[in-house]
Design an enzyme around this catalytic site. Structure first.
Site, PDB file in Angstrom:
ATOM      1  N   ARG A 195       9.896 -13.318  18.425  1.00 23.26           N
ATOM      2  CA  ARG A 195      10.003 -13.040  17.013  1.00 23.26           C
ATOM      3  C   ARG A 195      11.477 -12.964  16.616  1.00 23.26           C
ATOM      4  O   ARG A 195      12.296 -12.464  17.397  1.00 23.26           O
ATOM      5  CB  ARG A 195       9.320 -11.697  16.727  1.00 23.26           C
ATOM      6  CG  ARG A 195       8.993 -11.535  15.279  1.00 23.26           C
ATOM      7  CD  ARG A 195       8.086 -10.373  14.981  1.00 23.26           C
ATOM      8  NE  ARG A 195       8.118 -10.205  13.529  1.00 23.26           N
ATOM      9  CZ  ARG A 195       7.578  -9.223  12.865  1.00 23.26           C
ATOM     10  NH1 ARG A 195       6.930  -8.279  13.512  1.00 23.26           N
ATOM     11  NH2 ARG A 195       7.665  -9.172  11.571  1.00 23.26           N
ATOM     12  N   ASN A 227      19.718 -11.599  25.640  1.00 28.93           N
ATOM     13  CA  ASN A 227      18.535 -12.464  25.688  1.00 28.93           C
ATOM     14  C   ASN A 227      18.677 -13.415  26.862  1.00 28.93           C
ATOM     15  O   ASN A 227      19.784 -13.717  27.307  1.00 28.93           O
ATOM     16  CB  ASN A 227      18.445 -13.268  24.377  1.00 28.93           C
ATOM     17  CG  ASN A 227      17.241 -14.195  24.334  1.00 28.93           C
ATOM     18  OD1 ASN A 227      16.124 -13.803  24.691  1.00 28.93           O
ATOM     19  ND2 ASN A 227      17.448 -15.443  23.916  1.00 28.93           N
ATOM     20  N   HIS A 237      17.478 -17.355  27.925  1.00 26.40           N
ATOM     21  CA  HIS A 237      16.951 -18.593  27.341  1.00 26.40           C
ATOM     22  C   HIS A 237      16.941 -19.680  28.415  1.00 26.40           C
ATOM     23  O   HIS A 237      17.931 -19.840  29.136  1.00 26.40           O
ATOM     24  CB  HIS A 237      17.829 -19.018  26.163  1.00 26.40           C
ATOM     25  CG  HIS A 237      17.320 -20.241  25.463  1.00 26.40           C
ATOM     26  ND1 HIS A 237      16.225 -20.213  24.621  1.00 26.40           N
ATOM     27  CD2 HIS A 237      17.725 -21.536  25.511  1.00 26.40           C
ATOM     28  CE1 HIS A 237      15.994 -21.435  24.167  1.00 26.40           C
ATOM     29  NE2 HIS A 237      16.883 -22.252  24.688  1.00 26.40           N
ATOM     30  N   SER A 241      20.378 -19.317  30.595  1.00 26.47           N
ATOM     31  CA  SER A 241      21.551 -18.598  30.089  1.00 26.47           C
ATOM     32  C   SER A 241      21.146 -17.190  29.692  1.00 26.47           C
ATOM     33  O   SER A 241      20.107 -16.997  29.058  1.00 26.47           O
ATOM     34  CB  SER A 241      22.106 -19.294  28.836  1.00 26.47           C
ATOM     35  OG  SER A 241      22.339 -20.668  29.054  1.00 26.47           O
ATOM     36  N   ASP A 297      19.238 -17.988  19.630  1.00 23.61           N
ATOM     37  CA  ASP A 297      19.820 -18.487  20.873  1.00 23.61           C
ATOM     38  C   ASP A 297      21.308 -18.804  20.757  1.00 23.61           C
ATOM     39  O   ASP A 297      21.803 -19.780  21.326  1.00 23.61           O
ATOM     40  CB  ASP A 297      19.028 -19.693  21.395  1.00 23.61           C
ATOM     41  CG  ASP A 297      17.560 -19.346  21.624  1.00 23.61           C
ATOM     42  OD1 ASP A 297      17.291 -18.214  22.065  1.00 23.61           O
ATOM     43  OD2 ASP A 297      16.694 -20.178  21.345  1.00 23.61           O
ATOM     44  N   GLU A 327      15.731 -17.887  36.386  1.00 16.89           N
ATOM     45  CA  GLU A 327      15.791 -16.783  35.412  1.00 16.89           C
ATOM     46  C   GLU A 327      15.562 -15.441  36.093  1.00 16.89           C
ATOM     47  O   GLU A 327      16.242 -14.453  35.806  1.00 16.89           O
ATOM     48  CB  GLU A 327      14.728 -16.971  34.317  1.00 16.89           C
ATOM     49  CG  GLU A 327      14.953 -18.153  33.405  1.00 16.89           C
ATOM     50  CD  GLU A 327      13.902 -18.212  32.296  1.00 16.89           C
ATOM     51  OE1 GLU A 327      13.678 -17.188  31.625  1.00 16.89           O
ATOM     52  OE2 GLU A 327      13.298 -19.283  32.112  1.00 16.89           O
TER      53      GLU A 327
HETATM   54  C1  GRF Z   1      11.278 -17.462  29.631  1.00 19.93           C
HETATM   55  O1  GRF Z   1      11.421 -18.817  29.978  1.00 19.93           O
HETATM   56  C2  GRF Z   1      12.427 -16.990  28.779  1.00 19.93           C
HETATM   57  O2  GRF Z   1      13.653 -17.557  29.136  1.00 19.93           O
HETATM   58  C3  GRF Z   1      12.028 -17.493  27.423  1.00 19.93           C
HETATM   59  O3  GRF Z   1      10.644 -17.266  27.364  1.00 19.93           O
HETATM   60  C4  GRF Z   1      10.112 -17.262  28.693  1.00 19.93           C
HETATM   61  C5  GRF Z   1       9.459 -15.929  28.874  1.00 19.93           C
HETATM   62  O4  GRF Z   1       8.770 -15.820  30.095  1.00 19.93           O
HETATM   63  N1  GRF Z   1      12.788 -16.846  26.390  1.00 19.93           N
HETATM   64  P1  GRF Z   1       8.264 -14.398  30.584  1.00 19.93           P
HETATM   65  O5  GRF Z   1       7.467 -13.780  29.432  1.00 19.93           O
HETATM   66  O6  GRF Z   1       9.463 -13.574  30.920  1.00 19.93           O
HETATM   67  O7  GRF Z   1       7.393 -14.675  31.766  1.00 19.93           O
END
Ligand code: GRF
Length: 216
Positions: free
Chosen positions: A91, A107, A109, A136, A145, A174
């Site tokens: 959101r 955040n 991304h 990132s 972003d 990530e």
């Molecule tokens: C991830 O790829 C994050 O980078 C993006 O949305 C996805 C969320 O995955 N913003 P999760 O809910 O953390 O499994």
């Protein structure tokens, strides 16, 4: 040890990055702990992850952006949060909220920003034909972003990749990168100068290990 940084995590769905942060904070020497989770969707699978970890979780689904922001702000302040980590939070946040938390709001991304902001970055990477993508972690500014980049991890794009395969490879990165970035914040090592973030102190071999080593 110094008091651990109190982190609030905002989610909308699966919550696998939330889980990575929860798992990292299980280590006694990790300098941050997740103290509250807020979802804008009551069906977010990540809520069960918070519950399983014994972390207070809240659903705020008010469609009005300023009402959502005020309620979120109240919960985060009540929990004495020092950092907000967005983790799959889908959101757009109210501008006043972003300004109030600016340098305590981050955040993750799944692209190498500033490439491919917004929705479906993995699909966009495949369409653009890039040979590398990644993820990132950045401070949040009042556009989707954007904001000073804290850390990135590079992931190769393979010839046979479809969107799901690339997304899975990036997601694995990530899960390693986000806890490392939160650690740097908690250790007060991040210094923002304009669009750039300088990381103070010793080298960060754990982040370097996520990236190609023969570029220097
Ligand atoms: C991830 O790829 C994050 O980078 C993006 O949305 C996805 C969320 O995955 N913003 P999760 O809910 O953390 O499994």
């Amino acid at each position: 040890m110094m008091a651990r940084l109190r982190v609030g995590v905002l989610i909308s769905g699966r919550g696998s990055n939330l889980q990575a942060l929860i798992d990292a904070s299980a280590a006694p020497d990790y300098p941050a702990e997740i103290v509250t989770v807020i979802s804008n969707r009551e069906d977010a699978a990540g809520l069960a992850r918070a519950a399983a970890a014994g972390i207070a979780a809240h659903v705020i689904s008010d469609p009005d952006r300023s009402v959502f922001a005020a309620e979120t702000d109240r919960i985060l302040r009540g929990a004495r949060v020092g950092l907000i980590a967005l983790a799959g939070f889908m959101r757009i946040l109210d501008g006043g909220f972003v300004a109030a938390w600016a340098d305590r709001l981050i955040n993750i991304h799944p692209s190498l920003l500033p490439a491919f902001p917004g929705l479906h970055p993995q699909r966009k990477a495949l369409e653009a034909g890039v040979k590398f993508s990644g993820c990132s972690v950045h401070f949040v500014r009042d556009a989707v972003d954007t904001g000073p980049i804290i850390a990135q991890a590079v992931v190769p794009v393979d010839d046979g990749d479809d969107e799901a395969a690339l997304a899975a490879r990036i997601l694995a990165a990530e899960h390693r990168l986000y806890p490392l970035a939160v650690r740097l914040f908690a250790e007060r090592r991040l210094h923002i100068a304009g669009n750039r973030v300088r990381v103070a102190g010793a080298a960060t071999p754990d982040i370097a290990a996520l990236n190609p080593t023969d570029l220097a």
